[in-house]
Each structure stands twice: as structure tokens, then as C-alpha cells.
Design a protein around this motif. Sequence first.
Motif, PDB file in Angstrom:
ATOM      1  N   THR A  17      17.382 -18.318  -7.984  1.00 57.49           N
ATOM      2  CA  THR A  17      15.966 -18.606  -7.756  1.00 57.49           C
ATOM      3  C   THR A  17      15.694 -20.087  -7.556  1.00 57.49           C
ATOM      4  N   THR A  18      16.723 -20.907  -7.581  1.00 63.79           N
ATOM      5  CA  THR A  18      16.538 -22.346  -7.408  1.00 63.79           C
ATOM      6  C   THR A  18      16.977 -22.755  -6.004  1.00 63.79           C
ATOM      7  N   PRO A  19      16.207 -23.612  -5.347  1.00 62.37           N
ATOM      8  CA  PRO A  19      16.558 -24.019  -3.984  1.00 62.37           C
ATOM      9  C   PRO A  19      17.953 -24.635  -3.874  1.00 62.37           C
ATOM     10  N   GLY A  20      18.363 -25.371  -4.876  1.00 58.05           N
ATOM     11  CA  GLY A  20      19.653 -26.044  -4.825  1.00 58.05           C
ATOM     12  C   GLY A  20      20.846 -25.119  -4.778  1.00 58.05           C
ATOM     13  N   ALA A  21      20.639 -23.853  -5.111  1.00 56.06           N
ATOM     14  CA  ALA A  21      21.741 -22.894  -5.107  1.00 56.06           C
ATOM     15  C   ALA A  21      22.041 -22.353  -3.711  1.00 56.06           C
ATOM     16  N   TYR A  22      21.156 -22.606  -2.763  1.00 59.28           N
ATOM     17  CA  TYR A  22      21.299 -22.063  -1.418  1.00 59.28           C
ATOM     18  C   TYR A  22      21.956 -23.064  -0.488  1.00 59.28           C
ATOM     19  N   ASP A  23      22.759 -22.532   0.416  1.00 58.70           N
ATOM     20  CA  ASP A  23      23.596 -23.370   1.252  1.00 58.70           C
ATOM     21  C   ASP A  23      22.988 -23.673   2.619  1.00 58.70           C
ATOM     22  N   TYR A  24      22.211 -22.771   3.152  1.00 57.08           N
ATOM     23  CA  TYR A  24      21.656 -22.934   4.495  1.00 57.08           C
ATOM     24  C   TYR A  24      20.173 -22.604   4.476  1.00 57.08           C
ATOM     25  N   TRP A  25      19.430 -23.314   5.343  1.00 57.05           N
ATOM     26  CA  TRP A  25      17.981 -23.179   5.399  1.00 57.05           C
ATOM     27  C   TRP A  25      17.501 -23.086   6.837  1.00 57.05           C
ATOM     28  N   GLY A  26      16.427 -22.342   7.033  1.00 53.78           N
ATOM     29  CA  GLY A  26      15.748 -22.335   8.306  1.00 53.78           C
ATOM     30  C   GLY A  26      14.729 -23.456   8.365  1.00 53.78           C
ATOM     31  N   GLN A  27      14.037 -23.540   9.494  1.00 55.79           N
ATOM     32  CA  GLN A  27      13.062 -24.605   9.712  1.00 55.79           C
ATOM     33  C   GLN A  27      11.702 -24.273   9.113  1.00 55.79           C
ATOM     34  N   GLY A  28      11.468 -23.024   8.787  1.00 59.01           N
ATOM     35  CA  GLY A  28      10.219 -22.627   8.163  1.00 59.01           C
ATOM     36  C   GLY A  28       9.209 -22.071   9.152  1.00 59.01           C
ATOM     37  N   THR A  29       8.302 -21.243   8.646  1.00 60.18           N
ATOM     38  CA  THR A  29       7.202 -20.714   9.436  1.00 60.18           C
ATOM     39  C   THR A  29       5.929 -20.802   8.604  1.00 60.18           C
ATOM     40  N   GLN A  30       4.862 -21.245   9.234  1.00 55.59           N
ATOM     41  CA  GLN A  30       3.613 -21.489   8.517  1.00 55.59           C
ATOM     42  C   GLN A  30       2.844 -20.182   8.327  1.00 55.59           C
ATOM     43  N   VAL A  31       2.406 -19.962   7.110  1.00 52.18           N
ATOM     44  CA  VAL A  31       1.504 -18.853   6.800  1.00 52.18           C
ATOM     45  C   VAL A  31       0.231 -19.465   6.210  1.00 52.18           C
ATOM     46  N   THR A  32      -0.889 -19.164   6.835  1.00 51.30           N
ATOM     47  CA  THR A  32      -2.174 -19.654   6.359  1.00 51.30           C
ATOM     48  C   THR A  32      -3.091 -18.468   6.120  1.00 51.30           C
ATOM     49  N   VAL A  33      -3.603 -18.369   4.896  1.00 53.51           N
ATOM     50  CA  VAL A  33      -4.470 -17.257   4.521  1.00 53.51           C
ATOM     51  C   VAL A  33      -5.861 -17.816   4.250  1.00 53.51           C
ATOM     52  N   SER A  34      -6.821 -17.362   5.032  1.00 55.35           N
ATOM     53  CA  SER A  34      -8.194 -17.831   4.868  1.00 55.35           C
ATOM     54  C   SER A  34      -8.977 -16.868   3.977  1.00 55.35           C
ATOM     55  N   SER A  35      -9.930 -17.419   3.264  1.00 55.33           N
ATOM     56  CA  SER A  35     -10.726 -16.595   2.335  1.00 55.33           C
ATOM     57  C   SER A  35     -11.946 -16.002   3.029  1.00 55.33           C
TER      58      SER A  35
END
Length: 124
Positions: free
Chosen positions: A106-124
Amino acid sequence: QVQLVESGGGLVQAGVSLRLSCAASGGTFSFYVMGWFRQAPGNEREFVAAISWNGGSTRYADSVKGRFTISRDNAKNTVYLQMSSLKPEDTAVYYCAAKKLGVIATTPGAYDYWGQGTQVTVSS
């Protein structure tokens, strides 16, 4: 070297569902534990969900338990994050990550490879 590419993010209203996908290439997908993390502005990257190499074991952050579901399709080299009942506090950049064989982490440091990310925005 494993490459990860996320997709499926967007701007949605609170209460709806959204499915993120992460396509992997460059390695043997089934050798990796896969995880989803997220990072909101000004916050540290936090654990969302993870799944074992064969999908037999999953783990979730308390904040998403019962609303999000992680799954994987090893034949398609893809991991998914089905998000339901979205809340404004779910707004963040969502990252896919791969961890070489072993237990779910559950810790980021334990993972070896990462993607660039995708934005999720939730409006109220």
C-alpha cells in the motif's frame, strides 16, 4: 522495463460512476502486483487499491471501500478501477503502478513502475 498508460479520467458529477483503465506493455503482466494511487493538489500520493497477480486478492483504502473495485485481465495486460458513487473528495490524478511479484503493498515506494496519471475531477 514496463510501460503503463492510464485512460478513462474526466470531469463528472458527484454520484456517477467512472472506469479507469491501465494498459501495460514491455513485461510479463501476470508477474506484477498492480495498484492504483491518487494524488490531489497539495497532498501526498495515497493508496487507493491493489490486486494480486492472478486477481485472487485485493485491498482497498478505507475511503473507497465499497465504492471502488479493482480488477485485471491478464490476457489484455490491463488493470481496471471501477469507481462508483463518486464524491468531490475523490478528485485527484490517478496513477497506475506495477510491483514485481510479492505481496500486495500500500506504499508508493514498494512499486517499481508508474504511469503518467489520468485526471479525475468530481463536481458537487
